[in-house]
Design a protein around this motif. Structure first.
Motif, PDB file in Angstrom:
ATOM      1  N   GLY A   9      -2.957   2.007  -3.843  1.00  0.00           N
ATOM      2  CA  GLY A   9      -1.746   2.674  -4.319  1.00  0.00           C
ATOM      3  C   GLY A   9      -0.626   1.697  -4.619  1.00  0.00           C
ATOM      4  O   GLY A   9       0.551   2.032  -4.473  1.00  0.00           O
TER       5      GLY A   9
ATOM      6  N   GLN B  99      -3.621   8.596  -3.923  1.00  0.00           N
ATOM      7  CA  GLN B  99      -4.200   9.914  -4.151  1.00  0.00           C
ATOM      8  C   GLN B  99      -3.949  10.397  -5.573  1.00  0.00           C
ATOM      9  O   GLN B  99      -4.826  11.000  -6.199  1.00  0.00           O
ATOM     10  CB  GLN B  99      -3.617  10.926  -3.155  1.00  0.00           C
ATOM     11  CG  GLN B  99      -4.204  10.834  -1.760  1.00  0.00           C
ATOM     12  CD  GLN B  99      -5.717  11.042  -1.756  1.00  0.00           C
ATOM     13  OE1 GLN B  99      -6.481  10.173  -1.366  1.00  0.00           O
ATOM     14  NE2 GLN B  99      -6.153  12.210  -2.216  1.00  0.00           N
ATOM     15  N   LYS B 100      -2.778  10.125  -6.092  1.00  0.00           N
ATOM     16  CA  LYS B 100      -2.460  10.521  -7.460  1.00  0.00           C
ATOM     17  C   LYS B 100      -3.348   9.804  -8.468  1.00  0.00           C
ATOM     18  O   LYS B 100      -3.816  10.392  -9.445  1.00  0.00           O
ATOM     19  CB  LYS B 100      -0.984  10.234  -7.767  1.00  0.00           C
ATOM     20  CG  LYS B 100      -0.007  11.150  -7.059  1.00  0.00           C
ATOM     21  CD  LYS B 100       1.422  10.796  -7.439  1.00  0.00           C
ATOM     22  CE  LYS B 100       2.415  11.706  -6.715  1.00  0.00           C
ATOM     23  NZ  LYS B 100       3.821  11.363  -7.059  1.00  0.00           N
TER      24      LYS B 100
ATOM     25  N   GLU C  55       0.818  -1.212   0.000  1.00  0.00           N
ATOM     26  CA  GLU C  55       0.000   0.000   0.000  1.00  0.00           C
ATOM     27  C   GLU C  55       0.856   1.267   0.000  1.00  0.00           C
ATOM     28  O   GLU C  55       1.864   1.353   0.686  1.00  0.00           O
ATOM     29  CB  GLU C  55      -0.900  -0.015   1.241  1.00  0.00           C
ATOM     30  CG  GLU C  55      -2.030   0.968   1.211  1.00  0.00           C
ATOM     31  CD  GLU C  55      -3.027   0.715   2.335  1.00  0.00           C
ATOM     32  OE1 GLU C  55      -4.101   1.331   2.312  1.00  0.00           O
ATOM     33  OE2 GLU C  55      -2.724  -0.099   3.233  1.00  0.00           O
ATOM     34  N   ASN C  56       0.419   2.252  -0.797  1.00  0.00           N
ATOM     35  CA  ASN C  56       1.120   3.532  -0.885  1.00  0.00           C
ATOM     36  C   ASN C  56       0.071   4.651  -0.990  1.00  0.00           C
ATOM     37  O   ASN C  56      -0.417   4.957  -2.078  1.00  0.00           O
ATOM     38  CB  ASN C  56       2.040   3.558  -2.108  1.00  0.00           C
ATOM     39  CG  ASN C  56       2.871   4.835  -2.192  1.00  0.00           C
ATOM     40  OD1 ASN C  56       2.483   5.881  -1.688  1.00  0.00           O
ATOM     41  ND2 ASN C  56       4.011   4.747  -2.852  1.00  0.00           N
ATOM     42  N   PRO C  57      -0.294   5.262   0.135  1.00  0.00           N
ATOM     43  CA  PRO C  57      -1.354   6.285   0.139  1.00  0.00           C
ATOM     44  C   PRO C  57      -1.094   7.457  -0.808  1.00  0.00           C
ATOM     45  O   PRO C  57      -2.038   7.986  -1.399  1.00  0.00           O
ATOM     46  CB  PRO C  57      -1.371   6.744   1.599  1.00  0.00           C
ATOM     47  CG  PRO C  57      -0.867   5.569   2.376  1.00  0.00           C
ATOM     48  CD  PRO C  57       0.192   4.971   1.498  1.00  0.00           C
ATOM     49  N   LYS C  58       0.158   7.875  -0.959  1.00  0.00           N
ATOM     50  CA  LYS C  58       0.460   8.994  -1.850  1.00  0.00           C
ATOM     51  C   LYS C  58       0.161   8.638  -3.301  1.00  0.00           C
ATOM     52  O   LYS C  58      -0.407   9.438  -4.058  1.00  0.00           O
ATOM     53  CB  LYS C  58       1.925   9.404  -1.694  1.00  0.00           C
ATOM     54  CG  LYS C  58       2.230  10.123  -0.389  1.00  0.00           C
ATOM     55  CD  LYS C  58       3.665  10.627  -0.369  1.00  0.00           C
ATOM     56  CE  LYS C  58       3.944  11.397   0.934  1.00  0.00           C
ATOM     57  NZ  LYS C  58       5.348  11.893   0.981  1.00  0.00           N
ATOM     58  N   LYS C  59       0.542   7.440  -3.689  1.00  0.00           N
ATOM     59  CA  LYS C  59       0.251   6.988  -5.049  1.00  0.00           C
ATOM     60  C   LYS C  59      -1.256   6.838  -5.249  1.00  0.00           C
ATOM     61  O   LYS C  59      -1.788   7.164  -6.314  1.00  0.00           O
ATOM     62  CB  LYS C  59       0.945   5.653  -5.332  1.00  0.00           C
ATOM     63  CG  LYS C  59       0.688   5.106  -6.736  1.00  0.00           C
ATOM     64  CD  LYS C  59       1.458   3.832  -7.005  1.00  0.00           C
ATOM     65  CE  LYS C  59       1.088   3.233  -8.352  1.00  0.00           C
ATOM     66  NZ  LYS C  59       1.367   4.162  -9.477  1.00  0.00           N
TER      67      LYS C  59
ATOM     68  N   LYS D 191      -6.346   8.729  -8.109  1.00  0.00           N
ATOM     69  CA  LYS D 191      -7.732   9.188  -8.041  1.00  0.00           C
ATOM     70  C   LYS D 191      -7.993  10.387  -8.952  1.00  0.00           C
ATOM     71  O   LYS D 191      -9.145  10.656  -9.306  1.00  0.00           O
ATOM     72  CB  LYS D 191      -8.093   9.537  -6.594  1.00  0.00           C
ATOM     73  CG  LYS D 191      -8.203   8.326  -5.678  1.00  0.00           C
ATOM     74  CD  LYS D 191      -8.548   8.735  -4.249  1.00  0.00           C
ATOM     75  CE  LYS D 191      -8.650   7.516  -3.339  1.00  0.00           C
ATOM     76  NZ  LYS D 191      -9.009   7.897  -1.948  1.00  0.00           N
ATOM     77  N   ARG D 192      -6.939  11.076  -9.331  1.00  0.00           N
ATOM     78  CA  ARG D 192      -7.099  12.256 -10.180  1.00  0.00           C
ATOM     79  C   ARG D 192      -7.610  11.918 -11.574  1.00  0.00           C
ATOM     80  O   ARG D 192      -8.077  12.794 -12.303  1.00  0.00           O
ATOM     81  CB  ARG D 192      -5.758  12.993 -10.294  1.00  0.00           C
ATOM     82  CG  ARG D 192      -5.231  13.543  -8.976  1.00  0.00           C
ATOM     83  CD  ARG D 192      -3.850  14.138  -9.158  1.00  0.00           C
ATOM     84  NE  ARG D 192      -3.246  14.528  -7.892  1.00  0.00           N
ATOM     85  CZ  ARG D 192      -1.990  14.953  -7.743  1.00  0.00           C
ATOM     86  NH1 ARG D 192      -1.215  15.052  -8.814  1.00  0.00           N
ATOM     87  NH2 ARG D 192      -1.528  15.288  -6.552  1.00  0.00           N
TER      88      ARG D 192
END
Length: 239
Positions: free
Chosen positions: A40, A26-27, A20-24, A29-30
């Motif tokens: 992520g 979020q990206k 899991e990678n929360p930052k990825k 979802k754009r």
């Protein structure tokens, strides 16, 4: 307690969460207007998890259980789980038949975004349509559905065949059914289908687009012309 293998639902989910990678997330979802859920996880890691699951079911010659597991994963609404489901199941393509098609038809009701729709249609539904032309009538019915993802699926599911030079007339018939659809996701699906048809049959697709260019949206026309020779493209898009 014995750790569950990566062929089980809990085992697959655990393996994904470990990457899991929360930052990825979020990206990613754009790329969607809809509310989507991502862990992520990197694509290569998803592919590896799917490969391990596929090998287990292949070794045990258990397509039935693989299908059940794939459906459970696809239905969760979590993007990486849906991707594992499709990746795992496409390895069993030689076992695909009309019964599998009927089951996959139900999966469309789980779809909530274009990525789920396209992966399901391109990797799993599309190959069945190529070999079983009786499924074309199902696509024509999908085109009249109130579910926008089923309407998009009707177009995207034909792309596999069109890229191999098959079902051009059926493509035109379907495009006319979806000609006035107001949903941009459906329009983009139709444009994509006609674009791939144009790569194989440029003159015939150009003639079709010229005949109906006042009925298609500019969005559909722009997508449809991408693989046409520049002269034909300019002719279609000129005002």
């Amino acid at each position: 307690m014995k750790e569950e293998g990566r062929h089980t639902f809990n085992g697959i989910r655990k393996a994904l969460k470990e990457k899991e990678n929360p930052k990825k997330a979020q990206k990613m979802k754009r790329f969607f207007k809809e509310d989507v859920f991502y862990y992520g996880v990197e694509r290569k890691d998803i592919a590896q998890i799917a490969k391990e699951s596929y090998r287990y079911y292949k070794k045990n010659d258990d397509f039935s259980e693989a299908f059940k597991m794939s459906e459970k994963l696809f239905s969760t609404g979590i993007m990486e789980e849906a991707t594992v489901a499709v990746d795992m199941l496409k390895g069993f393509q030689k076992k695909f038949d009309l019964n599998v098609f009927k089951s996959l038809d139900k999966w469309i009701d789980y779809i909530s975004n274009w990525a789920q729709c396209d992966s399901l249609c391109m990797a799993l539904i599309g190959p069945i349509i190529f070999y079983y032309n009786s499924t074309i009538e199902d696509l024509m019915r999908w085109a009249e559905s109130e579910n926008l993802w089923r309407r998009r699926a009707s177009a995207v599911s034909l792309i596999y065949s069109v890229k191999k030079g098959r079902y051009l007339e059926e493509t035109f018939k379907l495009a006319k059914k979806l000609m006035y659809d107001k949903e941009d996701m459906v329009q983009k699906g139709v444009g994509w289908l006609l674009k791939e048809a144009g790569g194989k049959f440029p003159e015939r697709v150009a003639d079709f687009l010229l005949k109906h260019r006042n009925n298609f949206s500019r969005l559909v026309l722009r997508y449809s012309c991408e693989k046409l020779p520049l002269k034909l493209k300019n002719k279609i898009l000129s005002k």
